[in-house]
Motif scaffolding. Sequence first.
Motif, PDB file in Angstrom:
ATOM      1  N   GLN A  33      13.593   7.539   0.573  1.00  0.00           N
ATOM      2  CA  GLN A  33      12.604   6.624   1.143  1.00  0.00           C
ATOM      3  C   GLN A  33      11.664   7.388   2.065  1.00  0.00           C
ATOM      4  N   PHE A  34      10.385   7.061   1.950  1.00  0.00           N
ATOM      5  CA  PHE A  34       9.366   7.745   2.723  1.00  0.00           C
ATOM      6  C   PHE A  34       8.451   6.746   3.419  1.00  0.00           C
ATOM      7  N   VAL A  35       7.962   7.135   4.602  1.00  0.00           N
ATOM      8  CA  VAL A  35       6.874   6.422   5.268  1.00  0.00           C
ATOM      9  C   VAL A  35       5.585   7.120   4.858  1.00  0.00           C
ATOM     10  N   ILE A  36       4.640   6.345   4.348  1.00  0.00           N
ATOM     11  CA  ILE A  36       3.369   6.895   3.876  1.00  0.00           C
ATOM     12  C   ILE A  36       2.296   6.616   4.934  1.00  0.00           C
ATOM     13  N   PHE A  37       1.526   7.665   5.305  1.00  0.00           N
ATOM     14  CA  PHE A  37       0.470   7.473   6.296  1.00  0.00           C
ATOM     15  C   PHE A  37      -0.723   8.368   5.956  1.00  0.00           C
ATOM     16  N   ALA A 120       0.491   3.352   5.865  1.00  0.00           N
ATOM     17  CA  ALA A 120       0.193   2.586   4.649  1.00  0.00           C
ATOM     18  C   ALA A 120       1.364   1.738   4.180  1.00  0.00           C
ATOM     19  N   SER A 121       2.545   2.370   4.027  1.00  0.00           N
ATOM     20  CA  SER A 121       3.654   1.631   3.426  1.00  0.00           C
ATOM     21  C   SER A 121       4.941   2.435   3.535  1.00  0.00           C
ATOM     22  N   VAL A 122       6.026   1.820   3.041  1.00  0.00           N
ATOM     23  CA  VAL A 122       7.302   2.508   2.842  1.00  0.00           C
ATOM     24  C   VAL A 122       7.588   2.475   1.348  1.00  0.00           C
ATOM     25  N   MET A 123       7.916   3.638   0.775  1.00  0.00           N
ATOM     26  CA  MET A 123       8.143   3.693  -0.668  1.00  0.00           C
ATOM     27  C   MET A 123       9.420   4.456  -0.986  1.00  0.00           C
ATOM     28  N   SER A 124      10.068   4.061  -2.042  1.00  0.00           N
ATOM     29  CA  SER A 124      11.218   4.786  -2.565  1.00  0.00           C
ATOM     30  C   SER A 124      10.750   5.671  -3.711  1.00  0.00           C
ATOM     31  N   VAL A 125      11.209   6.923  -3.702  1.00  0.00           N
ATOM     32  CA  VAL A 125      10.765   7.905  -4.702  1.00  0.00           C
ATOM     33  C   VAL A 125      11.992   8.573  -5.302  1.00  0.00           C
ATOM     34  N   GLU A 126      12.020   8.645  -6.612  1.00  0.00           N
ATOM     35  CA  GLU A 126      13.110   9.348  -7.276  1.00  0.00           C
ATOM     36  C   GLU A 126      12.973  10.849  -7.021  1.00  0.00           C
ATOM     37  N   ASP A 154      -1.095   3.591  -4.897  1.00  0.00           N
ATOM     38  CA  ASP A 154      -2.549   3.738  -5.079  1.00  0.00           C
ATOM     39  C   ASP A 154      -3.030   5.148  -4.764  1.00  0.00           C
ATOM     40  N   HIS A 155      -2.109   6.060  -4.494  1.00  0.00           N
ATOM     41  CA  HIS A 155      -2.499   7.388  -4.041  1.00  0.00           C
ATOM     42  C   HIS A 155      -2.268   8.422  -5.146  1.00  0.00           C
TER      43      HIS A 155
END
Length: 523
Positions: A33-37, A120-126, A154-155
Amino acid sequence: MKKNCEEKILEEKIDKSGMQDSEGSEKVSDTRQFVIFLVAEEVFAVDLAPVQEIIRLPEVVRVPLAPPALNGLANLRGKVLPIISLRRMFGFEEIEHNEATRAVVIDVGQPLGFVVDRVASVMSVENSSIEGVDSISSTVDTELLSGLVKNMGDHPMVMILDFAKLIEREFSHIAQSVKTSAVGDNNGGVSLDEAMNDERQLVSFVVSEQEYAIAISDVQEIVHIPEAIVHVPHAQEHVLGIMTLRNRLLPLVNLRRMFALPEQAADEKSRIVVLSLGAASVGVVVDGVREVLRVAEADIGALPALLARTGELDDICGICRLDGGKRLVSIIAVEKLFDHSSVKEALTTVNSMNSENNLDDVQEESGLDDVEQVVVFRLDKEEFGVPIEAVQEIVRIPEELTRVPHAQLYVEGVINLRGMVLPVVDLRTRLGLERAPRSDRQRIMVFLFAGMRTGFIVDQVSEVLRIPKNVIEAAPKLSGEQGTLLSRMANLEKLKRMIQLIDPEHLLDSDTAAELHSAAKAA
């Protein structure tokens, strides 16, 4: 109702910490899990694990001698939090902060707040989606990246920042610092040489355009007049009332009334000088505090016999003749001041109120008697403090200073202080701050280095404070010089003040001080 990003991050952290299988062991996951900014036009990610919280940009206290990327220090629920500009670290153009600006608080050994343009968001990444950084060209040094992810939401490309490496490279002293006790042994006191034994150290102040002074050993602290003063019914007119000072009741007396001087309303220059005699304390209201004087006994004379016989000036124990006799300062004897019936009445009232409310017991139990006494001064908008025992005297800046050839840029020149050549340093320049034009508020604070006195110009000397040791903590070590010179900070959370404590012994090393004094004598 739509949740904001900060709320979502908190939920994600809770969910992650609670992910366990039926047997109670943590589930093994192939996702992170990452915080995107965003910073400028670049999109970054940071692992969720070290992200403590995301906050609006707080007010900060600027720190001299710190790395350029540091915005300053903020108070986060009673803890000192360094606030760091990522734009500055990456060399991006600086912009005005707006409603979207946030500080991402990350803890990789010590909590630090990193200013970003927008979260921007919090996302889960494999894990399989995370690529290496060798093949990309970026405005950010790839050594600070641990990977990148393409087409995340969207990035088109998101760079994963390695904050541990970033801190190690840009703030090596933070990375190497060890957590030590907030308050250690304070050896800030400086022994006086034998030549000073025939001098008195006095705090001077003004009442109705007349100058008075009191021995500095009798002054506990100097504070602003509070908004709330409790008036004592049926008290003598000299008694102004009672105020609360760090959970203790302090009686206040009006020196104008005691000395039968014209009435005048308090203003922004007015101060309360807290005096002590044994276990008793009283605050006297004065029009303004001027400076700390070091006066030779030869310049102090007795009160003229004619005035002494009147009995109306019993509080005056001597007269200082300064500036060739043009300036006369009346010295007040604190023990005689405490003999006044009005002062005794005020102390009796306070003792009675303390007994009724057991305030003395509260004071003893809370440990607030364990304090450090510091002289507080300003450089620009920031407050600094030095141990009161390190301050030899505080004097006005003369109209002219004699320049010292080939001296360091921070050396303003030398002055003649009672027949002694005194080198004077601009403290702003010494601490890497912008110079300021001369003003009436500026003062020269005189410290002692290896038996040699040196003056430092400050913007304003504001007060003398007794600071409880339990609010003094180690300042974040942001650079070698800053970590030595400004190693501690008083975090007065309730007053919304942070005072950076300077160790005067580190303002100049012994070799520099010796060279400066040699050059000053030759000037």
